[in-house]
Design a protein around this motif. Sequence first.
Motif: not given
Length: 518
Positions: A178-198
């Motif tokens: 499952v390609d979620r590269a764009e979602l991961v990049d967006l989460l990082r830019r929003l400061g959500l760097r861990t699965l717990g934060a998300f």
Amino acid sequence: MTTRMLAVWCADWAAVSAAIAAGVPAHQPVAVFSANRVVACSAVARAAGVRRGMRRREAQARCPELAVFATDDGRDARLFEPVAAAVEELVVGVEVVRPGLVAVPVDGAAGYFGGEQALAELLVDQVSGHAGVECQIGIADGLFAATLAAHRGVIVERGRAKEFLAPLGVHELDQPDVDRAELVDLLRRLGLRTLGAFAALTERDVVSRFGSAGLVAHRLANGRSERPPHRRRLPPELAVPKEFDPPLDRVDAAAFMAKTLAERFHAGLAAHGLACTRLGISATTEHGEELNRVWRCAEPLTPQGIADRVRWQFEGWLRADPAGRPTAGIVRLLLQPEETVEGQSLQLGLWRGLTGEHDEKAARALVRVQGLLGPDSVFTAVLDGGRGPAERVRLVPWGDHRAVTSPPDATWPGRLPQPSPATVFAEPGPARVRDAAGAEVGLTRRRELTAPPAVVLLRGGPRQVLDWAGPWLVEPRWGADECRTRIQVLLAGEPELAVLLTGTGMDSLKWTVEGVYD
């Protein structure tokens, strides 16, 4: 309730299978390339400095003795079949997630073998002894957590999957299937760097910001399954059988057959509003041998995905070692849905995947609307060339030729870069842009802004500028006395607002709000 799952993971499988097929010794570094970049490498290669995503020239410069191979899905699936078969000798319900990873519900087997730890140790020895490869075992609630547990070789206590996932990085959401590269990049830019934060976000906020794909990822980060399966009783006609005379014993013939069979299977599910997430493939040989395998997929399978898995499975059956190969050709094949979800999970377009009959019905309905309301009542959009978002979309009345009048991929000086605004106004609203000293922002003779924007006055009042980009200038045509310049502006407030502003004029600019970003 999330199912307790056991995952058997063979690390760097693409590199391992390439080395096995070529007879490369274990001590020699190996890397698999696609589009001239490393997609998998062995532990020996990593120790020499080779990394995924690295260009071939750089990888060979760091490791001159590197053995280089191209990606080959058939090879990976063929050589992984003995691993799945070895696991199946001990436990039932084995599902191949992808070459390199199998999963199985653990509760029944763990009770039989004396606990989860004992079962994990048995499986490691079983795979090593029968398939000749090393593997790692992970056990947790749900396949996603079990897969990440297998990467670390741990057993997560029942009910503790969310705690196990919380400190892990959000990059773990981007899995090979499952390609979620764009979602991961967006989460990082929003400061959500861990699965717990998300996972700490509410589902309502996740859906409004990231859509249905974000909701699936949010469920995984919380230690739950991707989606609840569709549990209604499946009509027996959804299974698709195929007889072969003469018997099928060649992979190339199987690959040709798989495409047609996959389309029939997918169309039958779609007609009932369903999509398949677990595909059962069963075959019978001329000598009466029964071959069975189940493939699990995180996303609903498309016709191409079904065809790929049928082809991969035939690779594993027909090209296995003589000891594991069927003694005769295959005379019957059966595809059956082991688990389904509602068809809207595919999010298909209006006509995608439908037959010509459905196309004609939709066309007749649109013509009927035109007959009632006039020829200009139904439009379709054509993406043309242009500099601004409104200029690039041209509406064509239904029935007219939808030709592109200007090439969208041509060079357009002053074109607004991606992403485009989510909302573009037919009538742009007024705005005023001022600098930190309160002066109106205009253009200099060098076609630059007179000062950085600091405050934007909209109908709702003034807003401070948090960030901005641009300007993108469109020079006036010959004989015109004004030009246009665009800037992207992020405005403070509750909530924050990102807008596209357009200034018209030469020295002093008349500003308007052309669009709004999500």
